[in-house]
Design an enzyme around this catalytic site. Structure first.
Site, mmCIF file in Angstrom:
data_model
loop_
_atom_site.group_PDB
_atom_site.id
_atom_site.type_symbol
_atom_site.label_atom_id
_atom_site.label_comp_id
_atom_site.label_asym_id
_atom_site.label_seq_id
_atom_site.Cartn_x
_atom_site.Cartn_y
_atom_site.Cartn_z
ATOM 1 N N ASP A 37 44.115 43.192 29.589
ATOM 2 C CA ASP A 37 45.402 42.554 29.858
ATOM 3 C C ASP A 37 45.490 41.174 29.228
ATOM 4 O O ASP A 37 44.475 40.539 28.911
ATOM 5 C CB ASP A 37 45.611 42.399 31.365
ATOM 6 C CG ASP A 37 45.935 43.712 32.041
ATOM 7 O OD1 ASP A 37 45.807 44.768 31.393
ATOM 8 O OD2 ASP A 37 46.297 43.678 33.236
ATOM 9 N N HIS A 88 53.065 44.390 29.186
ATOM 10 C CA HIS A 88 52.595 43.599 30.331
ATOM 11 C C HIS A 88 53.571 42.447 30.638
ATOM 12 O O HIS A 88 53.159 41.394 31.118
ATOM 13 C CB HIS A 88 51.191 43.042 30.028
ATOM 14 C CG HIS A 88 50.436 42.581 31.243
ATOM 15 N ND1 HIS A 88 50.502 43.226 32.456
ATOM 16 C CD2 HIS A 88 49.590 41.525 31.429
ATOM 17 C CE1 HIS A 88 49.718 42.608 33.334
ATOM 18 N NE2 HIS A 88 49.161 41.560 32.732
ATOM 19 N N HIS A 184 40.265 41.513 30.753
ATOM 20 C CA HIS A 184 41.250 40.647 30.112
ATOM 21 C C HIS A 184 40.741 40.156 28.764
ATOM 22 O O HIS A 184 39.557 39.801 28.632
ATOM 23 C CB HIS A 184 41.552 39.437 31.010
ATOM 24 C CG HIS A 184 42.173 39.805 32.321
ATOM 25 N ND1 HIS A 184 41.427 40.267 33.390
ATOM 26 C CD2 HIS A 184 43.480 39.801 32.722
ATOM 27 C CE1 HIS A 184 42.233 40.512 34.412
ATOM 28 N NE2 HIS A 184 43.486 40.234 34.041
#
Length: 442
Positions: A37, A88, A184
């Site tokens: 992410d 996202h 991430h």
């Protein structure tokens, strides 16, 4: 919340035994989907892509729109690496604090940024912070997107070491169930999270997992391996080993139809096969045996083809392959036979010398012959140099010499016929003698 769940049982018969504990077959424990992410980051993401490429792992990247706009080339590299690119939001805002129209706008703005960057995104999205409720879910769905959360959260956004992150991921994996891992590539601690990836991949594979991207439904999608056939030759009379190979294991059984067909070789040269070849979970190679038949014909190398069709759970990369049967028979011997012929009273009469093979050949045999005088001279026969051809599958041809009449009262005379060279045969005998008997007395 959409969580994928796959149920694939282990296959102990394909495990490799060791003195300590059995090592599970690849994919026998199920699938792991690595997701990243908050990127793309022009500093972190390229390093992550290199790690994934080296280990042949594809992942899913949930990208923030404004970061795509700042690093479009990095976003393109992700897509070019075969990874799934997903949404996202634009600014990573908690969606439970947004109105339905704001949710719609942030998703569409990110979708446009990805397309401007040269990426064709799918319809997967992940709500920032995992913040989702029934209203947010409905707004996301009306906009045409599929919300996806995660199963394993190593909290890599905190100040954790690569080792701690890897340990948290491995301890969170669940055999034979969905394992969507959250990491991430766009936060402060992302360098440590990326450093954990090699250990995560290595350890998960040792436990029998294999890696997958998320499909259109947000579930880990079993890898679809590519199937090829190895080149094969076989000595006549031996068993051909046709090796089929998948380029990667997968978490479900896959199969393909295999048929053999003549491609120069006939039905007498091999025993045909027609079957469905099955690859159990974690298996990447299969060998199909095809028996070839011995014969005594000296012949050119022959072949049959192996053809693949009707794949289930795999892609056929090589749909057909020739298997060459290497002939191992020596060429036959060739000889000429003696002949007795009666001299004609007038004119000429043919003397057909037999050119004979010791056994049939699968090739055409060409013998070059010539006559040599003996007691019979040029006035008794027509000297000749010529070729005789024995067709494939037969054993005999003829070399014709014309015998001439003369007015002399003389005894039997002879000349010889010899083979000077042969193609696809061996000369195995001495020259033949042609005996010319006097014509009968009137």
């Amino acid at each position: 919340m959409l969580v994928a769940a796959l149920s694939t049982g282990p296959s102990p018969s394909y495990a490799v035994a060791s003195s300590a504990a059995a090592t599970p077959a690849r994919c026998s424990a199920g699938l792991v989907a690595l997701t990243f992410d908050d990127g793309p980051s022009s500093n972190v993401t390229p390093r992550l892509l290199g790690i994934l490429e080296e280990r042949r792992v594809r992942a899913t990247f949930f990208m923030v729109g404004e970061r795509v706009a700042s690093a479009p080339a990095t976003a393109r590299k992700v897509a070019q690496g075969g990874h799934v690119v997903a949404n996202h939001s634009w600014h990573h805002t908690l969606m439970t604090t947004q109105t339905d129209s704001q949710i719609r706008d942030t998703l569409l703005a990110t979708d446009r940024a990805l397309r401007r960057a040269g990426v064709v995104p799918g319809k997967l999205m992940r709500p920032p912070y995992g913040g989702i409720n029934a209203r947010v879910t409905a707004a996301i769905t009306r906009t045409g997107f599929v919300p996806v959360l995660w199963d394993v959260d190593p909290e890599d956004w905190e100040d954790r070491t690569a080792t701690a992150i890897a340990n948290a991921v491995i301890s969170g994996l669940r055999p034979h169930r969905s394992n969507i891992v959250l990491q991430h590539d766009g936060v402060t601690n992302s360098p440590s999270s990326v450093s954990a990836v090699p250990s995560i991949i290595q350890r998960a594979r040792r436990l029998g997992y294999c890696f997958a991207v998320l499909g259109a439904d947000g579930r880990p999608t079993p890898p679809v391996p590519r199937l090829t056939i190895a080149s094969t030759t076989v000595r006549e009379g031996d068993v051909a080993r046709v090796r089929l190979r998948l380029d990667q294991p997968t978490s479900r059984p896959v199969s393909v139809r295999l048929d053999t067909r003549a491609a120069g070789a006939g039905a007498a040269d091999f025993t045909g096969r027609s079957l469905r070849v099955r690859f159990p979970i974690g298996t990447t190679t299969r060998t199909v045996l095809v028996r070839t038949h011995q014969d005594t014909l000296d012949e050119r190398n022959e072949a049959f083809s192996v053809r693949l069709s009707a794949p289930v759970g795999l892609r056929v990369g090589t749909s057909s392959r020739r298997v060459v049967i290497v002939d191992d028979d020596a060429p036959p011997g060739v000889r000429v036979r003696n002949l007795v012929v009666t001299e004609p009273a007038t004119g000429t009469t043919p003397a057909d010398v037999v050119v004979e093979l010791g056994r049939p050949s699968g090739r055409r045999v060409r013998a070059t012959l010539r006559t040599r005088p003996g007691t019979a001279r040029a006035g008794d026969f027509t000297p000749r140099v010529a070729s005789a051809v024995v067709p494939a599958g037969t054993v005999r041809a003829f070399f014709r010499v014309e015998v001439l009449a003369d007015l002399l009262d003389e005894p039997e005379e002879t000349f010889t016929v010899e083979i000077t060279s042969a193609v696809n045969a061996r000369v195995v005998a001495t020259p033949a003698t042609v005996t010319i008997r006097p014509p009968p007395t009137p």
